[in-house]
Enzyme design. Structure first.
Site, PDB file in Angstrom:
ATOM      1  CG  ASN A 206     -32.954  -8.630  41.222  1.00 18.43           C
ATOM      2  OD1 ASN A 206     -33.005  -9.766  40.764  1.00 18.43           O
ATOM      3  ND2 ASN A 206     -31.818  -7.937  41.273  1.00 18.43           N
ATOM      4  CG  ASP A 275     -29.688  -0.596  38.754  1.00 20.19           C
ATOM      5  OD1 ASP A 275     -28.718  -1.148  38.191  1.00 20.19           O
ATOM      6  OD2 ASP A 275     -30.826  -0.557  38.252  1.00 20.19           O
ATOM      7  CE  LYS A 285     -34.428  -8.990  63.674  1.00 15.51           C
ATOM      8  NZ  LYS A 285     -35.330  -9.689  64.551  1.00 15.51           N
ATOM      9  CG  PHE A 321     -30.061 -10.810  29.041  1.00 14.37           C
ATOM     10  CD1 PHE A 321     -28.845 -11.384  28.708  1.00 14.37           C
ATOM     11  CD2 PHE A 321     -31.233 -11.504  28.759  1.00 14.37           C
ATOM     12  CE1 PHE A 321     -28.791 -12.636  28.099  1.00 14.37           C
ATOM     13  CE2 PHE A 321     -31.191 -12.761  28.150  1.00 14.37           C
ATOM     14  CZ  PHE A 321     -29.971 -13.323  27.819  1.00 14.37           C
ATOM     15  CE  LYS A 335     -31.786  -0.729  30.581  1.00 16.27           C
ATOM     16  NZ  LYS A 335     -32.668  -1.730  31.151  1.00 16.27           N
ATOM     17  CE  LYS A 339     -26.289  -0.815  30.966  1.00 17.99           C
ATOM     18  NZ  LYS A 339     -26.454  -1.453  32.251  1.00 17.99           N
TER      19      LYS A 339
HETATM   20  N1  CTP Z   1     -25.886  -4.459  34.505  1.00 14.03           N
HETATM   21  C1  CTP Z   1     -24.623  -4.459  35.110  1.00 14.03           C
HETATM   22  N2  CTP Z   1     -24.415  -3.742  36.254  1.00 14.03           N
HETATM   23  C2  CTP Z   1     -25.413  -3.003  36.803  1.00 14.03           C
HETATM   24  C3  CTP Z   1     -26.684  -2.996  36.190  1.00 14.03           C
HETATM   25  C4  CTP Z   1     -26.894  -3.733  35.048  1.00 14.03           C
HETATM   26  O1  CTP Z   1     -23.721  -5.127  34.603  1.00 14.03           O
HETATM   27  N3  CTP Z   1     -25.186  -2.320  37.909  1.00 14.03           N
HETATM   28  C5  CTP Z   1     -26.082  -5.217  33.262  1.00 14.03           C
HETATM   29  C6  CTP Z   1     -27.063  -6.347  33.379  1.00 14.03           C
HETATM   30  O2  CTP Z   1     -26.418  -7.560  33.711  1.00 14.03           O
HETATM   31  C7  CTP Z   1     -27.691  -6.396  32.005  1.00 14.03           C
HETATM   32  C8  CTP Z   1     -27.636  -4.956  31.521  1.00 14.03           C
HETATM   33  O3  CTP Z   1     -26.627  -4.333  32.316  1.00 14.03           O
HETATM   34  O4  CTP Z   1     -26.945  -7.172  31.098  1.00 14.03           O
HETATM   35  C9  CTP Z   1     -28.917  -4.182  31.660  1.00 14.03           C
HETATM   36  O5  CTP Z   1     -29.449  -4.364  32.959  1.00 14.03           O
HETATM   37  P1  CTP Z   1     -30.860  -3.754  33.366  1.00 14.03           P
HETATM   38  O6  CTP Z   1     -31.129  -4.086  34.798  1.00 14.03           O
HETATM   39  O7  CTP Z   1     -31.884  -4.108  32.337  1.00 14.03           O
HETATM   40  O8  CTP Z   1     -30.631  -2.196  33.180  1.00 14.03           O
HETATM   41  P2  CTP Z   1     -29.884  -1.081  34.004  1.00 14.03           P
HETATM   42  O9  CTP Z   1     -28.655  -0.689  33.264  1.00 14.03           O
HETATM   43  O10 CTP Z   1     -29.717  -1.483  35.431  1.00 14.03           O
HETATM   44  O11 CTP Z   1     -30.906   0.116  33.875  1.00 14.03           O
HETATM   45  P3  CTP Z   1     -32.390   0.288  34.513  1.00 14.03           P
HETATM   46  O12 CTP Z   1     -32.370  -0.474  35.811  1.00 14.03           O
HETATM   47  O13 CTP Z   1     -32.517   1.768  34.677  1.00 14.03           O
HETATM   48  O14 CTP Z   1     -33.360  -0.269  33.515  1.00 14.03           O
END
Ligand code: CTP
Length: 401
Positions: A206, A275, A285, A321, A335, A339
């Protein structure tokens, strides 16, 4: 660092040219920087160079026409820090034995500011007992000495004697200028993206640059914390003075975070974790052929959610975050609850001046009791300090409660 004043004292060594970069870096931190040079230093770099970089008059003579006759006293007493870089064996000897025979040495004698000495010279000179004893004496008297680094020296020899890189000197200076309100605390920060390999040449990732997490780790080191930075691949250099644990995938990040979480007072997860990851990794490859191709993805662990669910009654403060493109507050608050966090920093990543890749950020702090604190758009370095201020306050409240 607005309002703080630093004097860079340049003495006559070949590394004097590196002091120019040091002045530039200090200026970037919004410090007022003044430069004083010894006569020999002016043989290596001209005062004009430092004048242009600092935007201030450079003093290199004791009895100069401009300014006042007591500048050497004023400078050392008005400033917050004096950095002698490079410090030659001769100048170190003068400081150790109270000799004041030029502007810079008299300024050091009259100074009330903290003094950081950065020796740089030939390895034999540096190892000479007289120089070592002078440095020990100065340290005993409260001067700070930054060890020279090892490497090829301008005189053709190899060993300790090189002036540390200007960025390292700047970081030490910033630490000396910062309040040490996080000393004694262990803080883990995750930063950057994770990458999930598809085949040996491709991956899913990302747009996270890591800037926010690195800014927090830098600020925490400056404020005296013991810092662990767990980072996905970024183009950034970690600060000196922290434990740097580079990772690639979400699985690796999870393992590293869990292996190092014990004893952490605060955990801040600024990483943008993928995710999902490809279900299979192609060992070779993947060749072009079919008109369309599907990639089967499987879910990655949610590291922060697992930390939240397993923390029990530990007093660790958990900060997340939330990167959102719509319904910022609603999604961020969800969140925070799901969490089990103490605070979530919500940022709208669809804005041009906030979120991924930018140097500024616009955030809202959301707390467990439903409070929402909005702060204006500001540099990520300032946001970093605010995140740490809030996390520290939450920890104090938890310990008291
Ligand atoms: N985070 C994590 N592990 C994951 C996804 C997210 O520890 N697999 C943590 C990130 O580091 C951040 C928080 O969770 O502190 C929220 O991450 P974000 O990407 O905003 O949200 P997601 O929980 O992934 O949800 P979505 O992608 O559906 O918005």
């Amino acid at each position: 660092m607005n309002g703080k004043e630093v004097i860079v004292g340049v003495t006559g060594g070949i590394a004097a040219y590196k002091a120019a970069e040091l002045v530039r870096l200090l200026k970037r931190e919004d410090l007022m920087v003044r430069v004083a040079m010894t006569k020999s230093a002016t043989r290596f770099v001209t005062p004009l160079t430092f004048e242009a970089l600092s935007g201030e008059r450079v003093i290199h003579r004791m009895f100069h026409r401009e300014g006042s006759a007591i500048d050497h006293i004023r400078w050392g007493q008005e400033s917050d820090l004096i950095i002698i870089a490079p410090a030659t064996a001769n100048f170190i000897g003068k400081m150790a034995h109270g000799i004041g025979d030029d502007f810079l040495s008299t300024c050091v004698l009259a100074a009330t500011a903290k003094i950081l000495i950065c020796p740089s010279m030939n390895v034999k000179m540096f190892e000479n007992r007289a120089v070592q004893e002078n440095l020990n004496l100065l340290e005993k008297r409260g001067f700070m000495v930054m060890d020279p680094t090892r490497g090829d020296l301008a005189c053709g020899t190899e060993g300790p004697g090189r002036l540390p890189e200007p960025a390292m000197i700047k970081e030490r200076a910033m630490m000396l200028l910062s309040r040490q309100d996080l000393s004694g605390l262990k803080i883990m920060i995750s930063a950057g993206p994770t990458v999930e390999p598809i085949d040996p040449v491709r991956y899913i990732s990302n747009r996270s640059s890591g800037k926010m997490g690195y800014a927090i780790s830098r600020a925490a080191v400056r404020r005296g914390a013991q810092v662990i930075l767990v980072s996905g691949p970024t183009g950034l250099n970690p600060s000196s003075g922290l434990t740097f644990l580079p990772v690639k995938t979400a699985e690796e990040m999870k393992r590293t975070v869990f292996e190092n979480r014990s004893g952490c007072d605060i955990i801040i997860k600024a990483a943008a974790v993928s995710d999902y990851r490809p279900r299979e990794y192609a060992g070779q490859k993947i060749k072009k052929g079919a008109e369309s191709l599907s990639l089967h993805l499987v879910k990655n662990p949610d590291i922060l959610a697992e930390l939240g669910s397993e923390r029990g009654d530990s007093s660790t403060i958990l900060v997340g975050f939330a990167a959102e493109t719509e319904d910022l507050l609603l999604n961020a608050e969800k969140k925070l609850r799901s969490k089990d966090l103490d605070m979530i920093v919500a940022n709208d990543v669809s804005r041009k001046d906030a979120g991924f890749e930018t140097d500024t950020n616009l955030v809202k702090f959301i707390y467990r009791d439903g409070r929402v604190e909005e702060v204006p758009l500001m540099a990520k370095d300032r946001v970093a300090d605010l995140v740490l201020d809030r996390a520290r306050a939450l920890r104090e409240a938890r310990l008291e409660g």
